[in-house]
Design a protein around this motif. Structure first.
Motif, PDB file in Angstrom:
ATOM      1  N   ARG A   1      -9.421  11.635 -65.847  1.00  0.00           N
ATOM      2  CA  ARG A   1      -9.386  11.705 -64.493  1.00  0.00           C
ATOM      3  C   ARG A   1     -10.662  11.341 -63.493  1.00  0.00           C
ATOM      4  O   ARG A   1     -10.620  10.857 -62.607  1.00  0.00           O
ATOM      5  N   LYS A   2     -11.780  11.438 -64.254  1.00  0.00           N
ATOM      6  CA  LYS A   2     -12.976  10.948 -63.923  1.00  0.00           C
ATOM      7  C   LYS A   2     -12.918   9.554 -63.570  1.00  0.00           C
ATOM      8  O   LYS A   2     -13.513   8.898 -62.559  1.00  0.00           O
ATOM      9  N   ASN A   3     -12.656   8.697 -64.777  1.00  0.00           N
ATOM     10  CA  ASN A   3     -12.584   7.319 -64.508  1.00  0.00           C
ATOM     11  C   ASN A   3     -11.373   6.904 -63.517  1.00  0.00           C
ATOM     12  O   ASN A   3     -11.804   5.765 -62.809  1.00  0.00           O
TER      13      ASN A   3
ATOM     14  N   PRO B   1     -16.377  24.248 -60.398  1.00  0.00           N
ATOM     15  CA  PRO B   1     -15.048  23.839 -60.848  1.00  0.00           C
ATOM     16  C   PRO B   1     -14.519  25.021 -61.697  1.00  0.00           C
ATOM     17  O   PRO B   1     -15.440  25.323 -62.953  1.00  0.00           O
ATOM     18  N   LYS B   2     -13.231  25.501 -61.914  1.00  0.00           N
ATOM     19  CA  LYS B   2     -12.654  26.272 -62.607  1.00  0.00           C
ATOM     20  C   LYS B   2     -12.358  25.655 -64.317  1.00  0.00           C
ATOM     21  O   LYS B   2     -12.568  26.405 -65.362  1.00  0.00           O
ATOM     22  N   ARG B   3     -12.326  24.330 -64.162  1.00  0.00           N
ATOM     23  CA  ARG B   3     -11.858  23.547 -65.573  1.00  0.00           C
ATOM     24  C   ARG B   3     -12.635  22.415 -65.580  1.00  0.00           C
ATOM     25  O   ARG B   3     -12.908  21.673 -64.604  1.00  0.00           O
ATOM     26  N   LYS B   4     -12.914  21.849 -66.713  1.00  0.00           N
ATOM     27  CA  LYS B   4     -14.022  20.718 -66.805  1.00  0.00           C
ATOM     28  C   LYS B   4     -12.757  19.476 -66.476  1.00  0.00           C
ATOM     29  O   LYS B   4     -11.790  19.450 -67.025  1.00  0.00           O
ATOM     30  N   SER B   5     -13.270  18.539 -65.725  1.00  0.00           N
ATOM     31  CA  SER B   5     -12.257  17.268 -65.450  1.00  0.00           C
ATOM     32  C   SER B   5     -12.325  16.444 -66.652  1.00  0.00           C
ATOM     33  O   SER B   5     -13.575  16.206 -66.983  1.00  0.00           O
TER      34      SER B   5
END
Length: 60
Positions: A12-14, A4-8
């Protein structure tokens, strides 16, 4: 392997995970003996019958 380019974010994860944890209301069916609502595959708490046989003696 894809990275992944950026940390989610936590939000967003939840949001992604929230669909798995939804609670469902218990299903109910009518007892063929007395007509009372009961959960499927359980002895009727009202009359004590299961699959047409008296399992628990219930005093009136």
């Amino acid at each position: 392997m894809a990275v992944p380019k950026r940390k989610s974010s936590k939000a967003r994860k939840n949001k992604r995970r929230s669909n798995v944890w939804k609670l469902q209301a218990p299903a109910f069916s009518k007892c063929p003996q007395c007509g009372e609502l009961k959960t499927p595959h359980r002895v009727c708490g009202n009359c004590g019958f299961y699959k047409g046989k008296e399992i628990i003696k219930v005093e009136a």
